[in-house]
Design an enzyme around this catalytic site. Structure first.
Site, mmCIF file in Angstrom:
data_model
loop_
_atom_site.group_PDB
_atom_site.id
_atom_site.type_symbol
_atom_site.label_atom_id
_atom_site.label_comp_id
_atom_site.label_asym_id
_atom_site.label_seq_id
_atom_site.Cartn_x
_atom_site.Cartn_y
_atom_site.Cartn_z
ATOM 1 N NE ARG A 47 -19.309 -4.181 1.305
ATOM 2 C CZ ARG A 47 -19.771 -3.454 0.264
ATOM 3 N NH1 ARG A 47 -19.844 -3.991 -0.943
ATOM 4 N NH2 ARG A 47 -20.133 -2.203 0.426
ATOM 5 C CE1 TYR A 99 -17.883 -29.227 10.411
ATOM 6 C CE2 TYR A 99 -18.706 -27.536 8.919
ATOM 7 C CZ TYR A 99 -18.148 -27.895 10.130
ATOM 8 O OH TYR A 99 -17.870 -26.939 11.065
ATOM 9 C CG ASP A 173 -16.151 -29.464 2.181
ATOM 10 O OD1 ASP A 173 -14.901 -29.419 2.165
ATOM 11 O OD2 ASP A 173 -16.821 -29.077 3.161
ATOM 12 C CE LYS A 198 -11.831 -26.702 9.446
ATOM 13 N NZ LYS A 198 -12.189 -26.379 10.809
HETATM 14 C C1 LIG Z 1 -15.175 -30.635 5.784
HETATM 15 C C2 LIG Z 1 -15.448 -29.268 6.328
HETATM 16 N N1 LIG Z 1 -16.068 -28.376 5.552
HETATM 17 C C3 LIG Z 1 -16.339 -27.134 5.994
HETATM 18 C C4 LIG Z 1 -16.004 -26.731 7.268
HETATM 19 C C5 LIG Z 1 -16.367 -25.348 7.744
HETATM 20 O O1 LIG Z 1 -15.276 -24.513 7.721
HETATM 21 P P1 LIG Z 1 -15.112 -23.199 8.627
HETATM 22 O O2 LIG Z 1 -14.988 -23.666 10.044
HETATM 23 O O3 LIG Z 1 -13.909 -22.537 8.067
HETATM 24 O O4 LIG Z 1 -16.358 -22.393 8.447
HETATM 25 C C6 LIG Z 1 -15.341 -27.619 8.112
HETATM 26 C C7 LIG Z 1 -14.973 -27.212 9.486
HETATM 27 O O5 LIG Z 1 -14.580 -28.022 10.296
HETATM 28 C C8 LIG Z 1 -15.050 -28.926 7.624
HETATM 29 O O6 LIG Z 1 -14.452 -29.835 8.407
#
Ligand SMILES: Cc1ncc(COP(=O)(O)O)c(C=O)c1O
Length: 375
Positions: A47, A99, A173, A198
């Protein structure tokens, strides 16, 4: 070295025990102590740290030009760790079209934490400045944004945060852009977050997230505690898969971008399309900033269909090559009616379709959209 080379070599080494070129997956949860009580190889319990996670963190910090990286079990686990580092009374500035999952983290998971949040249009530096409070501790930006593809000027936001004081941290992000196309830390942003689910892993087969910092700071230290003690960590296999995906990241992202540009230009000329949101288009509101702060415009785009929600849904239903699914960044193209995914309270237009443009041939993608859009 260039990013293509670093993507293949950073965090990698020939396995000293076997000579294996491809790294082994270290499933062991626990590691041997020496007779005198030390952990001679640096690992004690999985962990806290694990060889596959360590290697991935080294690689991601390197790609982003950061000092250090922390991997989590998902992109939203990263956001959770950052917000968890705030104290009651602290204030967050976040994009008005952030998001939607981040809104849930702030508004639902931390509903009782006494944290204040203002959602502002990050493309308007005057509004960002006006929304600052003495209690502001975090400015969260997302560029390009999901799903409206708005572009935030990272240097300007970093400057505003610096002027607001040393405790105001900025996090970008960068999921849509990846470190291949955009370098937030070089623009003065303090930390970068990615959903590695992604483009970074790139094959729609592993969920993960990473927080990368440019310098030592209190929010990163608190996120480290959330990782070590809170334990929202990715498994060794998740780390291994993500690291493997990174080998081809630079090449994939460029191909995604080329395809998306072709599809966006084609959509622009289609009589059944009202608007196309793609920062590579000269008519896009953020095009100039995107052209300055990104090396290409990425594989994500959205467009608004002429008509209403029913018409938009019927276009999605008729797609044959585009897969009707959420998420992004994999080899296959995906399409979704975003407002119905985000649900009640969404600001996403009802006629908007979001596309993750994959690695198929652009002509085939265009042909599929052509038949789906025909009346
Ligand atoms: C721009 C963006 N940030 C964060 C996330 C969240 O990521 P996760 O689904 O891996 O938790 C997403 C998910 O679609 C996203 O499109």
């Amino acid at each position: 070295m260039r990013i293509e080379t670093r993507a293949i070599h950073a965090g990698r080494r020939i396995d000293p025990g076997t000579g294996a070129v491809t790294p082994p997956i270290h499933l062991s949860t626990t590691f041997e102590r020496s007779p005198t009580g030390e952990y001679p190889l640096g690992y004690s319990y999985s962990r806290e740290d694990n060889p596959n996670r360590h290697a991935l963190q080294v690689c991601l910090a390197d790609l982003e030009g950061g000092k250090e990286a922390l991997c989590f079990a998902s992109g939203l686990a990263v956001a959770t760790a950052v917000v968890q580092g705030l104290e009651p009374g602290d204030h967050i500035l976040a994009p008005d079209d952030v998001y939607w999952g981040l809104r849930n983290v702030i508004g639902v998971v931390f509903a009782k934490a006494g944290i204040q949040t203002s959602y502002v249009d990050m493309t308007r530096p005057d509004l960002v400045k006006a929304a600052l409070r003495p209690e502001t501790r975090l400015i969260w930006v997302e560029t390009p944004s999901n799903p409206l593809m708005k572009i935030t000027d990272l240097e300007t936001i970093a400057e505003i945060a610096r002027a607001a004081g040393p405790n105001v941290m900025t996090v970008c992000d960068g999921t849509f852009a990846t470190p291949v196309l955009q370098r937030p830390l070089e623009c003065g942003i303090d930390m970068v977050a990615h959903s590695t689910t992604k483009y970074i892993s790139g094959h729609s087969d592993v969920v993960g997230g990473v927080l990368i910092t440019r310098h030592d700071n209190y929010l990163f230290e608190r996120a480290r505690k959330a990782q070590h003690y809170g334990g929202g960590v990715p498994s060794p296999f998740d780390c291994w898969l993500t690291h493997r995906g990174i080998d081809t990241l630079a090449y994939r992202v460029r191909a995604h971008s080329e395809n998306a540009m072709r599809v966006a230009c084609w959509l622009c000329a289609h009589p059944q399309v009202e608007r196309v949101h793609y920062p590579g288009l000269p008519g896009h509101a953020g095009h100039e900033i995107a052209a300055r702060q990104m090396s290409a415009f990425g594989g994500m785009l959205s467009f608004e269909v002429r008509g209403d929600r029913v018409r938009a849904m019927s276009v999605v239903a008729r797609c044959e090559l585009f897969i009707r699914a959420t998420s992004l960044g994999g080899a296959h193209s995906l399409i979704e009616h975003r407002a119905s995914v985000e649900g009640r309270g969404t600001k996403t237009p009802d006629t908007l379709l979001r596309c993750s443009i994959g690695l198929e041939h652009a002509d085939d993608l265009i042909a599929d959209l052509e038949q789906a859009l025909s009346l």
